[in-house]
Write a protein that holds these residues in place. Structure first.
Motif, short mmCIF file in Angstrom:
data_model
loop_
_atom_site.label_atom_id
_atom_site.label_comp_id
_atom_site.label_asym_id
_atom_site.label_seq_id
_atom_site.Cartn_x
_atom_site.Cartn_y
_atom_site.Cartn_z
N THR A 54 4.60 43.91 23.78
CA THR A 54 3.48 43.07 24.19
C THR A 54 4.02 41.67 24.48
OG1 THR A 54 2.97 42.25 21.97
CG2 THR A 54 1.93 44.34 22.62
N PRO A 55 3.28 40.85 25.22
CA PRO A 55 3.77 39.49 25.46
C PRO A 55 4.09 38.75 24.16
CG PRO A 55 1.92 39.95 26.90
CD PRO A 55 2.04 41.12 25.95
N SER A 56 3.27 38.92 23.18
CA SER A 56 3.47 38.24 21.90
C SER A 56 4.80 38.60 21.25
CB SER A 56 2.31 38.58 20.96
OG SER A 56 2.49 37.95 19.72
N ASP A 57 5.27 39.82 21.49
CA ASP A 57 6.53 40.27 20.90
C ASP A 57 7.75 39.52 21.41
OD1 ASP A 57 5.25 42.24 19.36
OD2 ASP A 57 5.50 43.77 20.92
N ILE A 58 7.63 38.91 22.58
CA ILE A 58 8.79 38.20 23.14
C ILE A 58 8.52 36.70 23.28
CG2 ILE A 58 9.82 40.19 24.27
CD1 ILE A 58 8.67 38.97 26.95
N MET A 59 7.69 36.18 22.37
CA MET A 59 7.43 34.74 22.36
C MET A 59 8.20 34.08 21.24
SD MET A 59 3.41 34.34 23.03
CE MET A 59 2.57 35.28 24.29
N ARG A 60 8.72 32.93 21.55
CA ARG A 60 9.42 32.10 20.55
C ARG A 60 8.35 31.25 19.87
NH1 ARG A 60 14.85 31.81 21.18
NH2 ARG A 60 14.90 29.68 20.40
N LYS A 61 7.85 31.77 18.77
CA LYS A 61 6.70 31.17 18.10
C LYS A 61 7.00 29.85 17.40
CE LYS A 61 4.47 35.67 17.69
NZ LYS A 61 5.40 36.44 18.47
N LYS A 62 8.28 29.54 17.22
CA LYS A 62 8.64 28.28 16.55
C LYS A 62 8.84 27.12 17.52
CE LYS A 62 10.48 30.58 12.53
NZ LYS A 62 11.64 30.98 11.76
N GLU A 63 8.79 27.41 18.81
CA GLU A 63 8.90 26.35 19.80
C GLU A 63 7.63 25.50 19.79
OE1 GLU A 63 11.43 25.49 21.71
OE2 GLU A 63 12.72 27.22 21.37
N ALA A 64 7.79 24.19 19.97
CA ALA A 64 6.63 23.29 20.02
C ALA A 64 5.67 23.70 21.13
CB ALA A 64 7.10 21.86 20.22
#
Length: 117
Positions: A54-64
């Protein structure tokens, strides 16, 4: 047209290591510096499908930019997530290597070996 495509950030050590493996294996690779040239909607959607995530699986969640883009909000549709990833490409995990209709995230860089025949 190259057989492989890498969505690459030259400032990222994992991205550089993945590219190095591809070069050592002698494969024909197209380098896309996705921070300078973000993929379009259909291209990013195809990459996500090739990864089987899913898109969420390849997001860098710690980026501002993740919070800046509002990607931390619940209830965003896949389409909304993809549009925000294009507008804020820094949140896209790197590197991603695509060969045909298959793709891997180069974390660890050796994942790319799964795509090489």
């Amino acid at each position: 047209m190259a057989e492989y495509k890498i969505y690459h950030n030259p400032r990222c050590s994992k991205s550089r290591q993945t590219l190095e493996i591809l070069n050592e294996k002698g494969v024909d690779v197209e380098i896309v510096e996705y921070l300078k040239n973000p993929p379009g909607k259909s291209e990013l959607t195809a990459v996500i499908k090739a990864l089987g995530v899913t898109p969420s699986d390849i997001m860098r969640k710690k980026e501002a930019e993740y919070q800046e883009a509002g990607l931390d909000q619940e209830g965003l549709s896949v389409e909304q997530q993809v549009e925000k990833m294009i507008a804020y490409p820094k949140v896209i995990e790197r590197p991603i290597v695509v060969k045909g209709n298959k793709a891997v995230v180069g974390r660890p860089p050796e994942n790319v070996l799964d795509l090489i025949d």
